[in-house]
Design an enzyme around this catalytic site. Structure first.
Site, PDB file in Angstrom:
ATOM      1  N   ILE A 160       0.816  -1.219   0.000  1.00  0.00           N
ATOM      2  CA  ILE A 160       0.000   0.000   0.000  1.00  0.00           C
ATOM      3  C   ILE A 160       0.847   1.266   0.000  1.00  0.00           C
ATOM      4  O   ILE A 160       0.352   2.354  -0.285  1.00  0.00           O
ATOM      5  CB  ILE A 160      -0.979  -0.003   1.197  1.00  0.00           C
ATOM      6  CG1 ILE A 160      -2.137   0.958   0.930  1.00  0.00           C
ATOM      7  CG2 ILE A 160      -0.261   0.355   2.498  1.00  0.00           C
ATOM      8  CD1 ILE A 160      -3.305   0.809   1.867  1.00  0.00           C
ATOM      9  N   LYS A 162       3.719   1.830   2.559  1.00  0.00           N
ATOM     10  CA  LYS A 162       4.295   2.175   3.859  1.00  0.00           C
ATOM     11  C   LYS A 162       5.777   2.520   3.735  1.00  0.00           C
ATOM     12  O   LYS A 162       6.241   3.536   4.273  1.00  0.00           O
ATOM     13  CB  LYS A 162       4.113   1.014   4.846  1.00  0.00           C
ATOM     14  CG  LYS A 162       2.672   0.636   5.106  1.00  0.00           C
ATOM     15  CD  LYS A 162       2.561  -0.452   6.150  1.00  0.00           C
ATOM     16  CE  LYS A 162       3.201  -1.756   5.725  1.00  0.00           C
ATOM     17  NZ  LYS A 162       2.538  -2.378   4.570  1.00  0.00           N
ATOM     18  N   ASP A 180       9.115  -2.966   7.794  1.00  0.00           N
ATOM     19  CA  ASP A 180       8.543  -4.296   7.578  1.00  0.00           C
ATOM     20  C   ASP A 180       8.155  -4.999   8.878  1.00  0.00           C
ATOM     21  O   ASP A 180       6.996  -5.378   9.058  1.00  0.00           O
ATOM     22  CB  ASP A 180       9.498  -5.184   6.771  1.00  0.00           C
ATOM     23  CG  ASP A 180       8.799  -6.446   6.294  1.00  0.00           C
ATOM     24  OD1 ASP A 180       7.660  -6.330   5.795  1.00  0.00           O
ATOM     25  OD2 ASP A 180       9.369  -7.544   6.422  1.00  0.00           O
ATOM     26  N   ARG A 246     -13.784  13.708   9.127  1.00  0.00           N
ATOM     27  CA  ARG A 246     -13.286  14.934   8.492  1.00  0.00           C
ATOM     28  C   ARG A 246     -12.956  16.027   9.500  1.00  0.00           C
ATOM     29  O   ARG A 246     -12.354  17.040   9.143  1.00  0.00           O
ATOM     30  CB  ARG A 246     -14.313  15.448   7.481  1.00  0.00           C
ATOM     31  CG  ARG A 246     -14.604  14.428   6.381  1.00  0.00           C
ATOM     32  CD  ARG A 246     -15.544  14.970   5.330  1.00  0.00           C
ATOM     33  NE  ARG A 246     -14.970  16.102   4.617  1.00  0.00           N
ATOM     34  CZ  ARG A 246     -15.593  16.759   3.639  1.00  0.00           C
ATOM     35  NH1 ARG A 246     -16.817  16.392   3.293  1.00  0.00           N
ATOM     36  NH2 ARG A 246     -15.016  17.775   3.034  1.00  0.00           N
TER      37      ARG A 246
END
Length: 312
Positions: A160, A162, A180, A246
């Site tokens: 994704i 990282k 990791d 939000r």
């Protein structure tokens, strides 16, 4: 979860202790307790309730008391002390054990070590270090970065982004702790410490490029050995069907080893600069710790505006 232990050899290496009994095999000696003992009562002959799993330290007071004993008394006390198979006996301030201590130590296989450090500061430092090393530990998949002094644990599915976010943060002057795999230790009911496994320390894996040595590429200022974990950033694929916070009025938390850590879920889509978002989250977290909450200030301002509108 298996009880943690620390090899005596690691303690010797970490504090540059001199081993006065190199003929004693220390390869299988492990420390199980973070507590330290100055065996004053034991030197006086009181061995009831004696915990033999603790490191023994001889300071100036203990050595001064030893010097008041005659030879027979020393032999008896040393033999009794070493018969408990304590992990080791450390002499501070460069004080040296006498021949009777060497005899008892070799008889029972108890290593004798020496340091030039003062007793009380040395004890405090060893207790701190052992508390970290022996703390309950788990390993998780993620990236830990020091951002403006805050430990930010970045989590998310494989691939994704990282590691890419961590690399951008390093280029912006922040420090990598581990990529990791993150080893998390609970050193108190409020504090979690993150470290890297020895095998992956200072390395980042970037898909399509391979393994990158951060310390070599960006210098020693770009890496850090340990870091308290202050907040968690969870990266996830953006979905138009999901509602995202939000305003940030409601605090969210995740839990490791029974400790709660502030947590933010960040939706990922093309064009978002994750590094800047992580930086902003770290600064915002620090502001909250200092008593300022931007979301609450915004709500108060809105309510104040509504009040003035109603008056008109």
């Amino acid at each position: 979860m298996a009880a943690a232990t620390v090899k005596l050899s690691k303690l010797i290496e970490n504090y540059s202790l001199k081993n006065l009994t190199p003929d004693i095999d220390i390869s299988d000696i492990r420390i199980k307790s973070p507590d330290i003992v100055r065996p004053s009562l034991q030197l006086a002959g009181f061995f009831e309730h004696f915990d033999n799993e603790r490191v023994e330290i001889i300071g100036f007071v203990e050595q001064s008391f030893i010097e008041t004993m005659d030879a027979e008394r020393k032999k008896f006390i040393y033999d009794k002390l070493c018969s408990f198979k304590v992990p080791c006996i450390i002499y501070c301030r460069d004080m040296y054990p006498d021949e009777y201590m060497f005899e008892a130590a070799r008889r029972y296989g108890v290593p004798l070590l020496i340091t030039d450090q003062a007793t009380s500061p040395f004890m405090a430092e060893i207790i701190r270090w052992l508390n970290v090393q022996l703390a309950p530990c788990i390993s998780i998949h993620g990236v830990l970065v020091d951002v403006y002094g805050e430990g930010v644990l970045i989590m998310g599915e494989s691939g994704i982004g990282k590691s890419e976010a961590a690399l951008e943060l390093i280029k912006r002057g922040h420090r990598l702790v581990t990529d990791d795999v993150v080893e998390i230790r609970k050193v108190s009911d409020e504090t979690l410490i993150g470290t890297a496994p020895d095998i992956t320390r200072h390395f980042i894996e970037l898909r399509g490029i391979g393994i990158v040595d951060v310390k070599t590429l960006f210098g020693v200022q770009s890496v850090k050995e340990t870091q308290e974990i202050n907040m968690v950033i969870k990266l996830e694929e953006w979905s138009k069907d999901k509602e995202y916070d939000r305003l940030g009025l409601e605090e969210q938390y995740t839990e490791f080893l029974g400790n709660k850590v502030a947590c933010h879920s960040i939706p990922i889509r093309p064009g978002r600069n994750i590094a800047i978002i992580v930086e902003s989250a770290a600064v915002n977290f620090r502001q909250k710790q200092m008593g300022y909450n931007a979301a609450l200030s915004f709500i108060e301002r809105v309510q104040s505006n509504f009040g003035r509108t109603d008056d008109k």
